[in-house]
Design a protein around this motif. Structure first.
Motif, mmCIF file in Angstrom:
data_model
loop_
_atom_site.group_PDB
_atom_site.id
_atom_site.type_symbol
_atom_site.label_atom_id
_atom_site.label_comp_id
_atom_site.label_asym_id
_atom_site.label_seq_id
_atom_site.Cartn_x
_atom_site.Cartn_y
_atom_site.Cartn_z
ATOM 1 N N GLY A 126 -6.233 -9.997 22.201
ATOM 2 C CA GLY A 126 -6.780 -10.915 21.201
ATOM 3 C C GLY A 126 -7.147 -12.248 21.830
ATOM 4 O O GLY A 126 -8.214 -12.826 21.563
ATOM 5 N N PHE A 127 -6.267 -12.730 22.684
ATOM 6 C CA PHE A 127 -6.487 -13.990 23.394
ATOM 7 C C PHE A 127 -7.752 -13.915 24.247
ATOM 8 O O PHE A 127 -8.641 -14.767 24.156
ATOM 9 N N VAL A 163 -2.484 -10.345 24.318
ATOM 10 C CA VAL A 163 -3.360 -10.641 25.464
ATOM 11 C C VAL A 163 -4.813 -10.260 25.145
ATOM 12 O O VAL A 163 -5.742 -11.019 25.425
ATOM 13 N N SER A 190 -6.205 -19.506 21.655
ATOM 14 C CA SER A 190 -6.216 -18.677 20.449
ATOM 15 C C SER A 190 -4.799 -18.321 20.047
ATOM 16 O O SER A 190 -3.900 -18.233 20.875
ATOM 17 N N LYS A 218 -11.065 -13.744 22.203
ATOM 18 C CA LYS A 218 -11.579 -15.011 21.676
ATOM 19 C C LYS A 218 -12.080 -15.930 22.781
ATOM 20 O O LYS A 218 -13.040 -16.663 22.613
ATOM 21 N N GLN A 250 -3.427 -15.742 19.257
ATOM 22 C CA GLN A 250 -2.838 -14.511 19.776
ATOM 23 C C GLN A 250 -1.874 -14.780 20.935
ATOM 24 O O GLN A 250 -1.059 -13.946 21.265
#
Lengths: 448, 312
Positions: free
Chosen positions: B110-111, B108, A404, B114, A406
């Motif tokens: 957000g990662f 982190v 992702s 998802k 991010q």
């Protein structure tokens, strides 16, 4: 922020080289280390870092329009980082550039919608100036509160951020005075055509007008003239300074004439000039020009010297008779005006309507960009491009590798940590910091 | 709208205010603990996000909400130690270190969201939020019972911690040492106080409090993690800390004032068309600026706040 130039001059030649290597090496190693750690995290979470980074590279540079989009993404970054960096140089931590960016957008859009009947080359500068004014006021207030009442700018600018977000939400929200009644989403009416920052693909049509061509060619000549003067005065330590201003002017004029000829045939150059899908606007050129201007302002003028002196040691500057109040308020206002300019350019170049608030994370990112460049206006060009590329390439990275986007924030945070704590990099790679080099330190407690 | 409706809504507005004030107050205490020891912590927002995410993740994989709480606290504590390492050991500018941690936490969480949480392969336990605890007898007091004694655990924890932290900081030898380190680390060092250790402990505790504030979002209020769900409450907490003059009791009062606009908005959204809610939302921020300027009572931070200590 250290008063570097002084200490540097007294060092012997080898020492200077060492200092330079250290100054360039630490940011470079910080970026490499951060990317490596990012790869490690991708690998640990079951993705292929090579695929991811190839996607990042393609998405930011190699694919069609990728580089143009990287420039588009870098434009606000560069202006915001110039603003943050200018504050740092005066010992001020302007953490609220995102709020100033939004106030800049609000004022710019207001002028772009409501001031009617002006030609492009009057309206456009007016809109940008309105944005700069908005940012300058929004940052000038914390500057004033700092010198007058001792209110710390980190808290006041952060608080003003939220005020501006709410203000933006109100203005275009339900029943807001700037809301477009016909739009289904909360946004303002579109800005007038005369306030739209031209995209590169709109230039050939614009340049068909001979008057516009002459204005732009003269502008190009003027900019070139100023650049030549800068280079001959400062760039080569006097070797070229014997070139008199007349020759420089003549060369500039000749180049302006050349520009005039070229401008008429822009379409034949192809690329972004005829590509209807390209969003690249001339804002990036403005941002580049601002970097050079800020470099000149900081390092070649008395005003810049005063700003840097106040930043290096406020008490000493005061004893030397420098007006602290004026310099702090001015530094904040200039810092904010760059943020407001970023907002204005972004909105008249891309969206062309004011939308309700959405945090793009510019506030924190621009701090990282400015620090990566050690607050140097020209260095900021490189670091803004890097961050713009990371932001722009992230989507393709996510698409190709499933990592992702991010993850890019993680990499950016690591870059910031390593740059802010060079001791970590020195320790990792066994580099010794030259004497007199110390970590960026710009703040003290809230009360002072 | 007439006064009788407003009066009848008052208990529910007050109850909402206490609820919305909870993460703000906890974030403010987090700031108080760190700054009383001389370390500025603007990474509270990031620590809250991290705890909210890790808490949900741990709950998802273990099926236990309490394991989630524990894991979330631990995660925020680890981030706090990172802040400590950067700002105490490596003497990085504390605001920059905090900024880096905020960006890091946003990335982190957000990662991880998802990758693991957006489309979970496992199901969450039901209920996936901490349930309200009604306190016998006290809950039947009119008005007060509804407002104070029918809450969820983190709200109670916040109220209890207000007094615990106040007592610990101002009435115990440990608190005296913490404040000494924040006011004059050199003098504290001379008196035999270990400045670095005191600061590390304070920053770690500050992280745990921020973690609790973050867990309020994912495990007490919503039941799962959303990206950026803490929504700037960590920064409002910092404002509440200043407004409350670095004192937990003051910070609680400030948090309640700051939580009020949102509470009013939740309860009266339909019936107050005249004042746009955005203007009410601005009030806490403008109040904080006014307090900082010293027009209404001077806010004085701990003297060594924000300055790294160099031993020897």
């Amino acid at each position: 922020m250290t008063a570097t130039s002084k200490a540097e001059v007294r060092e012997p030649e080898l020492g200077r080289l060492q200092v330079l290597l250290y100054r360039l090496g630490v940011p470079l190693l910080a970026v490499i280390t951060a990317l490596a750690l990012g790869a490690l995290a991708m690998w640990a979470s079951g993705s292929d870092p090579l695929v991811a980074y190839k996607g990042l590279l393609d998405g930011s540079f190699l694919k069609t329009r990728a580089f143009g989009e990287t420039l588009v993404a870098s434009t606000p970054y560069l202006l915001l980082a110039l603003g943050v960096g200018f504050g740092f140089k005066c010992g001020l931590f302007n953490i609220g550039v995102e709020g100033q960016y939004y106030i800049g957008q609000i004022l710019a859009v207001w002028v772009a919608i409501n001031v009617k009947g002006l030609p492009l080359y009057v309206h456009l500068p007016l809109v940008i100036l309105a944005g700069m004014l908005g940012g300058a006021i929004w940052a000038g207030i914390p500057g004033f509160l700092k010198v007058r009442f001792g209110a710390h700018e980190v808290i006041t600018t952060m608080m003003l951020n939220y005020v501006s977000f709410n203000l933006c939400d109100y203005l275009v929200g339900l029943k807001g005075p700037m809301r477009d009644p016909r739009a289904s989403v909360p946004q303002s009416r579109p800005i007038l055509a005369s306030a739209q920052l031209p995209r590169l693909n709109e230039l050939p049509a614009l340049m068909a007008n001979p008057l516009a061509r002459i204005v732009v060619a003269l502008l190009v000549g003027l900019v070139l003239y100023l650049l030549f003067r800068l280079v001959t005065r400062y760039g080569f330590k006097g070797r070229l300074s014997k070139l008199n201003a007349g020759i420089v002017a003549a060369v500039s004029l000749a180049l302006a004439a050349g520009a005039w000829l070229l401008l008429g045939n822009l379409a034949s150059f192809g690329g972004a000039f005829v590509d209807k899908g390209s969003r690249l606007h001339i804002g990036f050129l403005i941002a580049l020009a601002m970097s050079v201007f800020m470099w000149w302002l900081l390092y070649k003028t008395t005003f810049g010297f005063e700003i840097r002196t106040v930043g290096a040691n406020r008490d000493a500057a005061g004893y030397a008779g420098i007006n602290i109040t004026r310099n702090v308020v001015m530094a904040m206002a200039i810092s904010g005006s760059l943020a407001g300019m970023a907002g204005a350019i972004e909105i008249i170049g891309l969206d062309r309507v004011l939308k309700s608030f959405f945090s793009a994370g510019y506030g924190f990112d621009s701090i990282a960009i400015a620090l990566l460049a050690n607050s140097h206006p020209l260095g900021s060009i490189v670091s803004a491009l890097l961050f713009g590329a990371l932001r722009n390439g992230a989507d393709l990275m996510e698409l190709r590798s499933g990592v992702s986007k991010q993850m890019i924030s993680v990499v950016q945070a690591l870059i910031l940590m390593f740059v802010a704590a060079p001791a970590v990099i020195s320790w990792l790679y066994r580099i010794k910091a030259p004497r007199g080099e110390k970590a960026a330190s710009v703040t003290s407690g809230w009360g002072k | 709208m007439d006064w009788s409706t407003l009066l009848s809504l008052a208990p529910s507005i007050l109850a909402s205010a206490l609820r919305t004030a909870t993460p703000i107050a906890l974030a403010a205490y987090s700031g108080v603990l760190a700054e009383r020891a001389g370390v500025v912590n603007i990474a509270i927002e990031g620590m809250m996000l991290m705890a909210a995410m890790v808490g949900d993740l741990a709950m998802l994989y273990t099926g236990s909400i309490w394991v989630g709480i524990f894991a979330g606290l631990l995660a925020a504590g680890v981030l706090a130690l990172l802040h400590g390492a950067l700002s105490i050991t490596f003497k990085t500018d504390q605001i920059i270190s905090g900024t880096a941690i905020n960006i890091f936490a946003m990335g982190v969480t957000g990662f991880a969201y998802k990758r693991f949480l957006a489309t979970p392969e496992l199901s969450r336990p039901s209920p996936s939020t901490l349930q309200p605890i009604e306190i016998p007898l006290l809950k039947d007091i009119p008005v007060l019972g509804d407002v104070l004694f029918r809450n969820r655990p983190i709200v109670y924890a916040m109220l209890i911690l207000t007094f615990v932290i106040w007592y610990a900081l101002f009435k115990t030898p440990w608190g005296l040492r913490v404040r000494a380190v924040g006011e004059h680390p050199k003098a504290a060092d001379t008196m035999g106080i270990n400045v670095y250790r005191t600061r590390y402990i304070s920053v770690f505790l500050s992280g745990l409090l921020a973690g609790l504030a973050g867990l309020w979002f994912s495990l007490e209020q919503v039941g799962h993690f959303d990206m950026l769900m803490t929504n700037g409450k960590g920064f409002i907490g910092l404002a509440a800390m200043i407004f409350g003059k670095w004192n937990p009791l003051g910070a609680l009062a400030a948090a309640l004032i700051f939580g009020l606009p949102e509470a009013v908005q939740i309860n009266l959204a339909m019936s107050m068309p005249n004042v746009p809610y955005q203007f009410m939302s601005m009030i806490p921020y403008i109040l904080t600026i006014i307090v900082l300027t010293g027009v209404v009572g001077r806010a004085v931070s701990p003297a060594a706040d924000g300055t790294p200590y160099n031993k020897g």
